[in-house]
Design a protein around this motif. Structure first.
Motif, short mmCIF file in Angstrom:
data_model
loop_
_atom_site.label_atom_id
_atom_site.label_comp_id
_atom_site.label_asym_id
_atom_site.label_seq_id
_atom_site.Cartn_x
_atom_site.Cartn_y
_atom_site.Cartn_z
N THR A 342 0.82 -1.22 0.00
CA THR A 342 0.00 0.00 0.00
C THR A 342 0.85 1.26 0.00
OG1 THR A 342 -1.66 -1.23 1.26
CG2 THR A 342 -1.90 1.15 1.17
N GLU A 343 1.89 1.27 0.82
CA GLU A 343 2.71 2.47 0.95
C GLU A 343 3.36 2.85 -0.38
OE1 GLU A 343 2.77 -0.07 2.97
OE2 GLU A 343 2.29 0.67 4.98
N SER A 344 3.92 1.87 -1.08
CA SER A 344 4.56 2.17 -2.37
C SER A 344 3.52 2.58 -3.40
CB SER A 344 5.35 0.95 -2.87
OG SER A 344 4.49 -0.13 -3.17
N LEU A 345 2.32 2.02 -3.30
CA LEU A 345 1.26 2.37 -4.24
C LEU A 345 0.89 3.85 -4.10
CD1 LEU A 345 -0.37 0.62 -6.29
CD2 LEU A 345 -2.23 0.65 -4.65
N ILE A 346 0.83 4.34 -2.86
CA ILE A 346 0.46 5.73 -2.61
C ILE A 346 1.55 6.68 -3.12
CG2 ILE A 346 0.03 7.44 -0.80
CD1 ILE A 346 -1.35 5.17 0.77
N THR A 347 2.81 6.32 -2.89
CA THR A 347 3.88 7.19 -3.39
C THR A 347 3.91 7.20 -4.91
OG1 THR A 347 5.44 5.35 -3.10
CG2 THR A 347 5.30 6.97 -1.33
N MET A 348 3.61 6.05 -5.54
CA MET A 348 3.49 6.02 -7.00
C MET A 348 2.35 6.92 -7.46
SD MET A 348 3.97 1.98 -7.93
CE MET A 348 3.27 2.21 -9.56
N ALA A 349 1.22 6.83 -6.74
CA ALA A 349 0.06 7.64 -7.09
C ALA A 349 0.41 9.13 -7.05
CB ALA A 349 -1.10 7.33 -6.15
N ALA A 350 1.16 9.52 -6.02
CA ALA A 350 1.57 10.93 -5.89
C ALA A 350 2.46 11.35 -7.07
CB ALA A 350 2.28 11.15 -4.57
N GLY A 351 3.34 10.45 -7.47
CA GLY A 351 4.20 10.75 -8.61
C GLY A 351 3.40 10.99 -9.88
N LEU A 361 -7.25 5.71 -6.82
CA LEU A 361 -6.56 4.76 -5.96
C LEU A 361 -7.59 3.86 -5.29
CD1 LEU A 361 -3.76 4.04 -4.66
CD2 LEU A 361 -4.31 5.70 -2.88
N ALA A 362 -7.45 2.54 -5.45
CA ALA A 362 -8.40 1.58 -4.88
C ALA A 362 -7.72 0.79 -3.76
CB ALA A 362 -8.91 0.63 -5.96
N LEU A 363 -8.26 0.90 -2.55
CA LEU A 363 -7.67 0.25 -1.37
C LEU A 363 -8.75 -0.45 -0.56
CD1 LEU A 363 -5.47 3.23 -0.05
CD2 LEU A 363 -4.68 1.30 -1.42
N ALA A 364 -8.34 -1.41 0.26
CA ALA A 364 -9.24 -2.04 1.21
C ALA A 364 -9.37 -1.17 2.45
CB ALA A 364 -8.73 -3.42 1.60
N SER A 365 -10.52 -1.20 3.07
CA SER A 365 -10.77 -0.40 4.27
C SER A 365 -9.73 -0.66 5.36
CB SER A 365 -12.17 -0.69 4.80
OG SER A 365 -12.37 -0.09 6.05
N THR A 366 -9.32 -1.92 5.50
CA THR A 366 -8.39 -2.28 6.57
C THR A 366 -7.00 -1.72 6.36
OG1 THR A 366 -8.07 -4.37 5.39
CG2 THR A 366 -9.60 -4.39 7.24
N ARG A 367 -6.71 -1.20 5.15
CA ARG A 367 -5.38 -0.65 4.87
C ARG A 367 -5.31 0.87 5.09
NH1 ARG A 367 -2.07 -3.88 5.76
NH2 ARG A 367 -0.54 -2.64 4.64
N ILE A 368 -6.46 1.50 5.33
CA ILE A 368 -6.50 2.95 5.37
C ILE A 368 -5.71 3.53 6.54
CG2 ILE A 368 -8.02 4.95 5.70
CD1 ILE A 368 -8.07 3.78 2.88
N ILE A 369 -5.82 2.93 7.72
CA ILE A 369 -5.12 3.47 8.88
C ILE A 369 -3.61 3.53 8.62
CG2 ILE A 369 -4.50 3.07 11.29
CD1 ILE A 369 -7.26 2.04 11.79
N ASP A 370 -3.06 2.45 8.06
CA ASP A 370 -1.63 2.43 7.74
C ASP A 370 -1.27 3.46 6.67
OD1 ASP A 370 -1.28 0.36 9.53
OD2 ASP A 370 -1.44 -1.21 8.02
N ALA A 371 -2.24 3.76 5.80
CA ALA A 371 -1.95 4.65 4.66
C ALA A 371 -2.16 6.12 5.00
CB ALA A 371 -2.85 4.27 3.48
N THR A 372 -2.74 6.42 6.16
CA THR A 372 -3.14 7.79 6.47
C THR A 372 -1.98 8.78 6.43
OG1 THR A 372 -4.95 6.99 7.86
CG2 THR A 372 -4.25 9.26 8.19
N SER A 373 -0.87 8.44 7.05
CA SER A 373 0.26 9.35 7.11
C SER A 373 0.79 9.67 5.72
CB SER A 373 1.38 8.75 7.97
OG SER A 373 2.50 9.59 7.99
N GLN A 374 0.90 8.65 4.88
CA GLN A 374 1.41 8.89 3.53
C GLN A 374 0.43 9.69 2.68
OE1 GLN A 374 2.65 4.80 2.49
NE2 GLN A 374 4.52 5.77 1.78
N LEU A 375 -0.86 9.42 2.84
CA LEU A 375 -1.86 10.21 2.11
C LEU A 375 -1.75 11.69 2.48
CD1 LEU A 375 -4.98 7.86 2.32
CD2 LEU A 375 -3.78 8.54 0.24
#
Length: 589
Positions: A342-351, A361-375
């Motif tokens: 997930t983390e690499s996916l978000i940084t790719m999305a930003a690029g 960006l399509a993610l599972a609900s359970t991954r959102i908490i981990d992804a919050t800081s990067q978002l």
């Protein structure tokens, strides 16, 4: 059934052929007599022989065995006298219980158990074994734990379950021969003897060092994936995950392993020709009417229909149903998929966003908490636009608190507009609108099939009144998601004089509506079982304070303070949060 396992270590009294016969009985029981879906059952049958071997070799009352993720524990439960918890007529969650002598770890997200196992290995004198799906290698937390393992060199045995669908598929035909040598007592003893003789004096030490270099070169090129040797982990395998004697042999040797060791177990259900499994028809019949679609199929139509060559779709797909097939076919270079990263996916999305792409960006609900800081770092602070599709939302039928899709709304509400439709047709219209909107916009959904009208209804992003508000109304329900239609049906079928509002924009407030409700002095029920913290209620309460709406009676029905380790139906029944309970709560006012 399997009552004999209520007595500790009963399995260790059996002979290997008897255990092999038992494995077939367990597989048949899991297939025909448990309440779980086919995918979950298959994942557990894939570790059937491995779990049997663990229980045969180790004493789980004194040895710590950790099942990472906590979802492949059915066989473990059977062998510890809890087969009844899996039956069709029970609602006991699959989650392990750390108050039970045999359960060393309750469970968490995939890969997180490795760090727990490391701590146990460093601070206790017990044997520590962790069973880890190789899918965990897609997650950063796994590598962080591997770094700590390489530093601390704990006495830890990692059993890596490989369903031969990811990173560990590059073996040659000599593997079976080499494997049988590597797990033999002769080979292990020879390694010790060679080291003690050749490394004992200055003359023979150069010979030993040369042999070590030859061994390491051979291991890296033929036998052992470099990924493990680079972390200082001794590799063993691959082992056939359905060959019980081999599994018992290598786990017996594992009792004497020193330092970090990894046993690579390959397993695939269809390879076992002896075991013919038949699932009940109600678990395998997926026939649907022609007008039924999943949200992914519908989203595919929306995204492809935009005909935008600058649209980039990035998906964290955990199974085949998570893929967007039509978009991939139409724009293969604009479709990127990961499985857990997930983390690499978000940084790719930003690029891509910085290069002017319209990013979805399509993610599972359970991954959102981990992804919050990067978002926040990659999109909120630099003010980049983004559309996020959040799947697997709401309460989970598994009854596992870790798998509940209710932890995403709170973190997303502070950085994005969060929407949830009442059905698939409204989801179509919402996506069609928000994908053209500025800022960060989130659409939550469940990917279950629904009746689809093949037309895009006109829909506002704001709240809308579903059942009209009148002065003589007995009360008003504010809710969102599938609960909107559930309330509407109850109100109609029981001819209730209750108004209903669809709050599809979850973290926004219709202040004009609240002012009207305050003037009419109507009781207002805010129903939200999509989030562990009722943001809708908190926002309405804040608006009442700011607007000085003293006559507005707010009633809440939500998940606050509720034990989430229950399946959905049981959780609603026990805690009185069913639609009928909510309506009674409103009518009592």
């Amino acid at each position: 059934m399997f009552n004999q396992f209520e007595k500790p270590n009963t399995l260790r009294e059996l002979k290997v052929p008897e255990i092999s016969k038992l494995s077939d009985q367990i597989a048949e029981y899991l297939t025909a007599d448990t309440r779980f879906d086919v995918e979950t059952i298959i994942k557990n049958i894939n570790v059937l022989e491995t779990t049997l071997a663990l229980h045969y070799v180790f004493d789980l009352r004194t040895d710590r065995v950790i099942f990472d993720g906590g979802s492949q524990v059915m066989v473990h439960k059977i062998l510890t006298g809890r087969a009844d918890e899996l039956s069709l007529r029970t609602n006991i969650p699959l989650t392990l219980d750390t108050s039970n002598l045999y359960d060393a770890y309750q469970g968490g997200d995939i890969g997180e158990g490795l760090g727990v196992a490391l701590a146990y290995a460093l601070e206790s004198n017990e044997r520590v074994i962790i069973m880890l799906d190789d899918h965990a290698l897609n997650y950063g937390v796994t590598y962080e734990s591997l770094v700590q393992i390489s530093k601390n060199k704990p006495n830890l045995t990692i059993i890596m379950i490989d369903e031969q669908q990811s990173l560990l598929r590059h073996y040659t035909s000599i593997d079976s021969l080499v494997k049988s040598v590597r797990i033999s007592k002769t080979y292990v003893g020879l390694k010790k003897d060679m080291k003690s003789v050749l490394d004992s004096n200055p003359i023979s030490r150069p010979i030993f060092n040369t042999l070590v270099k030859m061994r390491d070169a051979l291991k890296e090129t033929v036998l052992e994936p470099t990924i493990f040797t680079q972390f200082g982990i001794d590799y063993h395998g691959p082992i056939d995950g359905q060959n019980l004697p081999d599994l018992i042999k290598v786990l017996t040797l594992a009792k004497n392993f020193k330092g970090p060791n990894l046993i690579h177990v390959q397993t695939r259900l269809r390879k076992n020709a002896r075991r013919k499994l038949e699932f009940p028809a109600f678990k395998t019949d997926t026939t649907l009417p022609d007008n039924f679609k999943t949200h992914h199929e519908m989203f595919d139509q929306v995204l492809v229909g935009k005909r935008n060559p600058k649209m980039m779709l990035l998906v964290d797909a955990l199974n085949f149903g998570d893929y967007f097939r039509e978009f991939e076919e139409a724009y293969p270079n604009n479709y990127k998929v990961t499985t857990g990263s997930t983390e690499s996916l978000i940084t790719m999305a930003a690029g891509y966003a910085r290069m002017g792409f319209h990013v979805v960006l399509a993610l599972a609900s359970t991954r959102i908490i981990d992804a919050t800081s990067q978002l926040r770092h990659q999109f909120v602070i630099p003010k980049l636009p983004l559309t996020i599709l959040v799947r697997k939302t709401g309460l989970s039928s598994s009854g596992n608190a870790y798998e509940q899709g209710i932890y995403d709304i709170a973190p997303l509400s502070s950085m994005a507009n969060v929407f949830m439709a009442s059905d698939i047709n409204e989801s179509y219209a919402l996506l069609d609108t928000i994908i053209e909107s500025p800022g960060i916009n989130v659409l939550r959904y469940q990917n279950t099939p629904e009746a689809y009208e093949f037309s895009s209804p006109n829909v506002s992003l704001a709240w809308s009144v579903v059942k009209p508000i009148r002065e003589e109304t007995n009360g008003v329900v504010l809710t969102f998601g599938s609960a909107v239609n559930q309330f509407a049906k109850r109100i109609e079928s029981n001819a209730l004089n209750i108004s209903l509002v669809n709050c599809r924009h979850i973290n926004a407030i219709d202040t004009e509506l609240l002012v009207t409700l305050n003037e009419l002095k109507l009781p207002v029920l805010i129903y939200n079982i999509e989030s562990d913290s009722n943001e809708l209620y908190a926002n309405a309460q804040r608006a009442c304070y700011e607007l000085n709406l003293k006559d507005l009676q707010l009633i809440r029905c939500d998940l606050e303070g509720i034990d989430l380790n229950l399946p959905t139906k049981e959780l609603k029944r026990v805690h009185h949060i069913h639609i009928d309970d909510a309506l009674n709560l409103l009518l009592e006012r």
